[in-house]
Motif scaffolding. Structure first.
Motif, PDB file in Angstrom:
ATOM      1  N   ARG A  74      22.303  24.424 -77.243  1.00  0.00           N
ATOM      2  CA  ARG A  74      21.742  25.095 -78.423  1.00  0.00           C
ATOM      3  C   ARG A  74      20.597  26.032 -78.060  1.00  0.00           C
ATOM      4  O   ARG A  74      20.179  26.856 -78.873  1.00  0.00           O
ATOM      5  CB  ARG A  74      21.277  24.053 -79.437  1.00  0.00           C
ATOM      6  N   MET A  75      20.079  25.870 -76.853  1.00  0.00           N
ATOM      7  CA  MET A  75      19.052  26.822 -76.413  1.00  0.00           C
ATOM      8  C   MET A  75      19.693  28.024 -75.737  1.00  0.00           C
ATOM      9  O   MET A  75      18.995  28.928 -75.282  1.00  0.00           O
ATOM     10  CB  MET A  75      18.051  26.131 -75.472  1.00  0.00           C
ATOM     11  N   GLY A  76      21.031  28.006 -75.621  1.00  0.00           N
ATOM     12  CA  GLY A  76      21.726  29.179 -75.101  1.00  0.00           C
ATOM     13  C   GLY A  76      22.348  28.996 -73.727  1.00  0.00           C
ATOM     14  O   GLY A  76      22.801  29.955 -73.114  1.00  0.00           O
ATOM     15  N   TRP A  77      22.398  27.759 -73.216  1.00  0.00           N
ATOM     16  CA  TRP A  77      22.896  27.554 -71.859  1.00  0.00           C
ATOM     17  C   TRP A  77      24.106  26.622 -71.823  1.00  0.00           C
ATOM     18  O   TRP A  77      24.214  25.731 -70.976  1.00  0.00           O
ATOM     19  CB  TRP A  77      21.757  27.010 -70.984  1.00  0.00           C
ATOM     20  N   ALA A  78      25.023  26.862 -72.756  1.00  0.00           N
ATOM     21  CA  ALA A  78      26.168  25.953 -72.896  1.00  0.00           C
ATOM     22  C   ALA A  78      26.981  25.841 -71.609  1.00  0.00           C
ATOM     23  O   ALA A  78      27.390  24.751 -71.210  1.00  0.00           O
ATOM     24  CB  ALA A  78      27.044  26.406 -74.052  1.00  0.00           C
ATOM     25  N   SER A  79      27.207  26.964 -70.922  1.00  0.00           N
ATOM     26  CA  SER A  79      28.132  26.863 -69.785  1.00  0.00           C
ATOM     27  C   SER A  79      27.500  26.131 -68.603  1.00  0.00           C
ATOM     28  O   SER A  79      28.180  25.427 -67.870  1.00  0.00           O
ATOM     29  CB  SER A  79      28.650  28.245 -69.383  1.00  0.00           C
ATOM     30  N   ALA A  80      26.184  26.295 -68.409  1.00  0.00           N
ATOM     31  CA  ALA A  80      25.535  25.585 -67.299  1.00  0.00           C
ATOM     32  C   ALA A  80      25.430  24.093 -67.579  1.00  0.00           C
ATOM     33  O   ALA A  80      25.162  23.297 -66.677  1.00  0.00           O
ATOM     34  CB  ALA A  80      24.147  26.166 -67.045  1.00  0.00           C
ATOM     35  N   PHE A  81      25.625  23.702 -68.820  1.00  0.00           N
ATOM     36  CA  PHE A  81      25.511  22.279 -69.184  1.00  0.00           C
ATOM     37  C   PHE A  81      26.804  21.792 -69.837  1.00  0.00           C
ATOM     38  O   PHE A  81      26.793  20.991 -70.751  1.00  0.00           O
ATOM     39  CB  PHE A  81      24.305  22.061 -70.121  1.00  0.00           C
ATOM     40  N   GLY A  82      27.924  22.282 -69.310  1.00  0.00           N
ATOM     41  CA  GLY A  82      29.211  21.966 -69.934  1.00  0.00           C
ATOM     42  C   GLY A  82      29.813  20.648 -69.445  1.00  0.00           C
ATOM     43  O   GLY A  82      30.998  20.562 -69.163  1.00  0.00           O
ATOM     44  N   TYR A  83      29.018  19.610 -69.335  1.00  0.00           N
ATOM     45  CA  TYR A  83      29.521  18.329 -68.827  1.00  0.00           C
ATOM     46  C   TYR A  83      30.265  17.566 -69.912  1.00  0.00           C
ATOM     47  O   TYR A  83      29.812  17.484 -71.054  1.00  0.00           O
ATOM     48  CB  TYR A  83      28.366  17.452 -68.327  1.00  0.00           C
ATOM     49  N   ASP A  84      31.380  16.968 -69.504  1.00  0.00           N
ATOM     50  CA  ASP A  84      32.120  16.143 -70.461  1.00  0.00           C
ATOM     51  C   ASP A  84      31.889  14.660 -70.245  1.00  0.00           C
ATOM     52  O   ASP A  84      32.200  13.841 -71.103  1.00  0.00           O
ATOM     53  CB  ASP A  84      33.629  16.413 -70.329  1.00  0.00           C
ATOM     54  N   ARG A  85      31.466  14.305 -69.032  1.00  0.00           N
ATOM     55  CA  ARG A  85      31.330  12.880 -68.711  1.00  0.00           C
ATOM     56  C   ARG A  85      30.311  12.742 -67.582  1.00  0.00           C
ATOM     57  O   ARG A  85      30.036  13.726 -66.874  1.00  0.00           O
ATOM     58  CB  ARG A  85      32.680  12.317 -68.274  1.00  0.00           C
ATOM     59  N   PRO A  86      29.754  11.524 -67.405  1.00  0.00           N
ATOM     60  CA  PRO A  86      28.755  11.341 -66.351  1.00  0.00           C
ATOM     61  C   PRO A  86      29.268  11.758 -64.968  1.00  0.00           C
ATOM     62  O   PRO A  86      28.509  12.295 -64.154  1.00  0.00           O
ATOM     63  CB  PRO A  86      28.474   9.833 -66.398  1.00  0.00           C
TER      64      PRO A  86
END
Ligand SMILES: Nc1nc2c(c(=O)[nH]1)N[C@H]1C(S)=C(S)[C@@H](COP(=O)(O)OP(=O)(O)OC[C@H]3O[C@@H](n4cnc5c(=O)[nH]c(N)nc54)[C@H](O)[C@@H]3O)O[C@H]1N2
Ligand SMILES: Nc1nc2c(c(=O)[nH]1)N[C@H]1C(S)=C(S)[C@@H](COP(=O)(O)OP(=O)(O)OC[C@H]3O[C@@H](n4cnc5c(=O)[nH]c(N)nc54)[C@H](O)[C@@H]3O)O[C@H]1N2
Ligand code: SF4
Ligand SMILES: [Mo]
Length: 874
Positions: A482-494
């Motif tokens: 939500r701060m604009g960095w969706a792709s760098a934080f695109g984790y689905d699981r640990p």
């Protein structure tokens, strides 16, 4: 509903024991030690054993909250992201901060660190490990060039001498302590304990040195100088592997001969010489240290004094020989591996320009922080001064655990935006939050932790997260998106996060960083799921090479700092620490009735001579005051306290007590190298508080009750079937009547003797009991508590004891089997039991978790002494 056992890891201390958790109901499970886990091989201490009592829903935060209103996740996350974005836009990246915890999983920690240091572009993320291990980290960096703990638990099985410095191992790292005891039984290994207090860890030691607080450098330097005189320096190792600065030996020799050292440390010269002899005689030495060393204004120097000794005598990198920083929290080490301290960047890299560039390349990050951020104490100071305007606290309770916590509370109260992620709804810190986010708790989490010996273990979910609770990594990545960095934080699981963390550790790493997980960079999801506990480095420094530019370790010339003299207004020294069966601010262990039985109240322990001087008796209420604040404690005499020193526990908060808040007392002063606060020695004074009556109240249903009875002294613990309040006050005690539920009352009062006993019966069962006295004694609580569960009311209820002459068992010692002190003492005397093992065979005490074995040893000694006295007298 019973399923197969889930192999997971204990969420308490850094021993990192493997746990087999078997679900037995909706929110219920049985717990056993994992026989295949190398840390504990099936054993668990009292806290691990009773984990099942802490997984209910009582007190859980189940929904995101904005102020006191329930909010949906979207709304709460949007708000957090917007406020952080706006604050950064107006005041720059250093105007926001995260304060995180060694109780996060590595995956949670990695994501939080990446967001702050790579994307927000500030290093203002610090962790409660600052209060815990940062002096060890700084000491390792100075000596070894990298933060590598130099021992493994295997060394415990091979050492001939254990030195425990500033560590109450029997209570705080019980399974390590049991492994030490096993080595002693098997091989006759020796144990020396260095601690100003006589703790249960000292109970069975070959030698206890009750040194003057803060004199550890003098002690260690004295020993090193002695080794030099006695020809115990390992010259071959020194020549090949060490770098010794000029003048080093002059600094080490400053303390003078052993007699001068004994004077500085305030111990008997014979005891000091015995210590030196034991060291000389046993090259396989492991020195374990924790908060008595780390939490000091010279903590880093104290760490280096220990490491110097091991390096110069070649006692490192060999089986059974190493200095060993034992870590406090379950994932203190994982936090260090991801770089979660404000003073490190990521993956054992710092802020050198090439490291900043490398981490930036790896993360494809727009704004990697180029300099260290604010350390915890400075961070809260900056919040108080308005320089930090938005704070996110995860998995820690700074309103209780920071030094000068009153000032920290003031800072939290003025901070324009505070977010708290916690598993519990009502914590002292959560009260200051604008937004509270519900985190998944231990039994629901999925990821990895690293224990004291660098062993990575899986924590696996046993239960589904309740309500809307979510894993910490998920919460952080949603805010990042939500701060604009969706792709760098695109984790689905640990596992996605773990792989990235492993790849970063190995990225452009030609072996200069020992921390590396190259094989895990591509670990598949099933392999991550099935991952066995694994150590990322087996025997550090076995080849005599160190991760410094020249490959040599450094001896650091550390001198004993002048020891403070008692101050006129603050003549005592306040030492603070832990109880065996509580964990930190009690948000979880406080839910366990069994664990509450060991110590139900916060005590101030004091030497009987000091107490006599101050007119204090056992059981009085006294005020501990320091320049920072004051709080009330129950007085407990302890021969194990040195004169002039008092001890209080860190656990009690506003939730469970009107006093006992140790956090208000310590100074916010820190070690210059590590920024770790000196929690162990605060100038203080102690004064008696006038109390006219003492009472206890047992309530079957206290859950709906907010707060504590409004009297001078009130503490609360969970007991089987209800809640126990210990109370004291002045004047009348009518306020307590408001705490009694409606129902049939039976009452016995004797105004002349100042006693009052009330029981409330609802539907033929005991619902509440209030026992008050102005002059006399109160009955034991255990039998009355058991009456909460009794199907009918006993006729002797108001006597506070069972019909007939059932013997009083005394306070519970073995919580697993519910065995009291008097029962144990009687068995020892009657059956002539000679050791702890024999007690176990006879009555079972100490045979499950083993946490009470040091207490059993003391009872044995006490009974022995009594018998000798009777003998001598007869
Ligand atoms: N039961 C329980 N176990 C825990 C925890 C818990 O809350 N409860 N917390 C975990 C965590 S996070 C941590 S960090 C560890 C801490 O584990 P420990 O470090 O073992 O625990 P503490 O009680 O903080 O302090 C240890 C000892 O240091 C001594 N000490 C004080 N001043 C000096 C000094 O100047 N020199 C020397 N040599 N000793 C001194 C104190 O008297 C005390 O007995 O425990 C972990 N394990
Ligand atoms: N005077 C004095 N002060 C001390 C010390 C001392 O010896 N003396 N010791 C210091 C040390 S070593 C330490 S480690 C600190 C510990 O101090 P804290 O970290 O403040 O103590 P905890 O009670 O462990 O706080 C953890 C919080 O996280 C919540 N929590 C648990 N699991 C999770 C989770 O998975 N996710 C989230 N989001 N929340 C979770 C818990 O409910 C609790 O509120 O205290 C320090 N303070
Ligand atoms: S020693 Fe006790 S608290 Fe620590 S990890 Fe093992 S079972 Fe848990
Ligand atoms: Mo800690």
């Amino acid at each position: 509903m019973s399923g197969a056992p889930v192999r997971t890891t204990c969420p308490y201390c850094g021993v990192g024991c493997g746990v087999l958790a078997t679900r037995t109901g909706d929110r219920a499970m049985t717990i056993a030690g994992d026989p295949d886990h190398p840390a504990n091989r099936g054993r668990l201490c009292s806290k691990g054993t009773h984990l099942g009592e802490t997984v209910g829903l009582a007190g859980r935060l189940l929904h995101p909250m904005i102020g006191d209103r329930r909010a949906g996740w979207d709304k709460a996350l949007d708000l957090v992201a917007r406020r952080f974005r706006e604050t950064i836009a107006r005041h720059g990246p250093d105007s926001v901060a995260f304060y995180v915890s060694g109780q996060l999983l590595t995956e949670d920690y990695y994501v939080a660190n990446k967001l702050m240091k790579g994307f927000i572009g500030s290093a203002n993320i610090d962790t409660n490990s600052r209060l815990c291990m940062s002096s060890a980290v700084a000491g390792h960096l100075r000596a070894f060039g990298e933060d590598v703990v130099s021992a493994s638990y295997d060394d415990l099985d091979e050492a001939d001498l254990f030195i425990l410095v500033g560590s109450n191992t029997a209570w705080c790292h019980p399974i390590v302590y049991q492994r030490i005891q096993a080595a002693r039984e098997k091989r006759g290994a020796k144990l020396v304990v260095i601690d100003p207090r006589r703790t249960e860890t000292c109970e069975d030691a070959d030698l206890h040195l009750p040194i003057r607080p803060g004199s550890d450098v003098a002690l260690m330097n004295g020993l090193l100088a002695h080794c030099r005189r006695a020809g115990l320096i390992d010259q071959v190792f020194v020549d090949a592997s060490l770098s010794i600065p000029e003048g080093f030996w002059d600094v080490i020799g400053q303390g003078g001969d052993p007699w001068s050292v004994a004077r500085t440390c305030d111990v008997a010269p014979e005891a000091l010489l015995r210590f030196y002899e034991l060291f000389a005689a046993h090259p396989r030495t492991v020195t374990l240290f924790s908060q008595g060393i780390n939490q000091a204004l010279r903590g880093t120097d104290q760490v280096n004094a220990i490491i110097n000794l091991h390096l110069a005598t070649g006692r490192i990198g060999k089986p059974g020989a190493a200095p060993f920083s034992i870590t406090g929290q379950p994932n203190a080490m994982g936090g260090r591996e991801v770089g979660g301290l404000a003073s490190t960047l990521a993956a054992h890299m710092g802020f050198a320009p090439d490291e900043v560039a490398r981490v930036g390349r790896f993360w494809s990050a727009p704004a990697v922080a180029t300099k260290p951020g604010l350390k915890a104490v400075d961070m809260f100071r900056a919040i108080g001064e308005g320089r930090i305007k938005a704070l996110w606290v995860m998995a820690t309770n700074p309103a209780v655990s920071m030094p000068d916590a009153g000032r920290v509370r003031d800072a939290l109260a003025t901070c324009p935006f505070v977010v708290v992620s916690d598993v519990m709804a009502d914590t002292d810190t959560g009260r200051f939050a604008h937004v509270r986010l519900p985190a998944a708790a231990w039994a629901e989490k999925d990821g990895t932790v690293t224990n004291s010996e660098r062993r990575i273990s899986r924590q696996r979910p046993v239960l589904a997260a309740p309500g809307e609770a979510k894993p910490d990594w998920w919460i952080v990545k949603e805010v990042a998106a939500r701060m604009g960095w969706a792709s760098a934080f695109g984790y689905d699981r640990p596992a996605d996060i773990y792989r990235e963390h492993a790849r970063l550790s190995a990225y452009e790493n030609d072996g200069t960083r020992l921390f590396a997980l190259p094989r895990h960079g591509a670990i598949g999801n099933p392999a991550y799921e099935a991952m066995e506990p694994m150590r990322w480095l087996d025997r550090p420094f076995a080849d005599g090479r160190f991760p410094t530019p020249d490959g040599r370790a450094r001896l650091v010339p550390v001198a004993q700092a002048p020891l403070p003299e008692p101050l006129r207004d603050w003549p005592l020294t306040l030492n603070t620490g832990r109880y065996r069966d509580q964990w930190h601010t009690m948000t979880r262990t406080g839910l366990s009735p069994k664990l509450a039985r060991h110590r139900a109240e916060p005590l101030v322990e004091i030497n009987p001579d000091d107490a006599a001087r101050l007119g204090l008796r056992d059981g009085d209420i006294a005020r501990v005051a320091t320049p920072q604040g004051d709080s009330l404690f129950r007085v407990a005499m302890s021969e194990g306290q040195r004169r002039g020193e008092i001890f209080t526990p860190i656990h009690w908060t506003d939730r469970q007590s009107t006093g006992g808040r140790t956090g208000l007392l310590p100074r916010p002063l820190t070690d210059p190298h590590s920024g770790q606060p000196g929690f162990k020695s605060t100038p203080a004074r102690l004064e008696k508080v006038a109390v006219e009556w003492r009472a206890f109240l047992i309530l079957r249903e206290a859950a709906g009750r907010a707060g504590l009875p409004p009297v001078l002294w009130a503490t609360q613990v969970t007991v089987a079937g209800g809640t126990l309040y210990e109370l004291a006050g002045a004047g009348d005690a009518v306020a307590l009547d408001g705490w009694l539920p409606a129902g049939a009352r039976i009452e016995a009062s004797d105004p002349a003797r100042g006693t009052r006993r009330v029981a409330v019966i609802v539907e033929d069962r005991l619902a509440a009991a209030l026992f008050l006295t102005r002059t006399g004694e109160l009955p034991g609580r255990d039998w009355l508590i058991a009456q909460l569960d009794a199907p009918q009311v006993a006729p002797t209820l108001l006597a506070g004891r069972p019909p007939g002459a059932m013997p009083d068992r005394g306070p519970v010692v073995c919580v697993c089997f519910d065995i009291g002190l008097r029962t144990i003492a009687a068995a020892i005397a009657e059956q002539r039991l000679a050791d702890v093992g024999a007690i176990g065979k006879a009555i079972g005490a100490g045979t499950n978790c083993g946490s009470c074995r040091p207490a059993l040893a003391r009872i044995l000694a006490d009974v022995g002494r009594t018998e000798e006295t009777i003998h001598a007298a007869g």
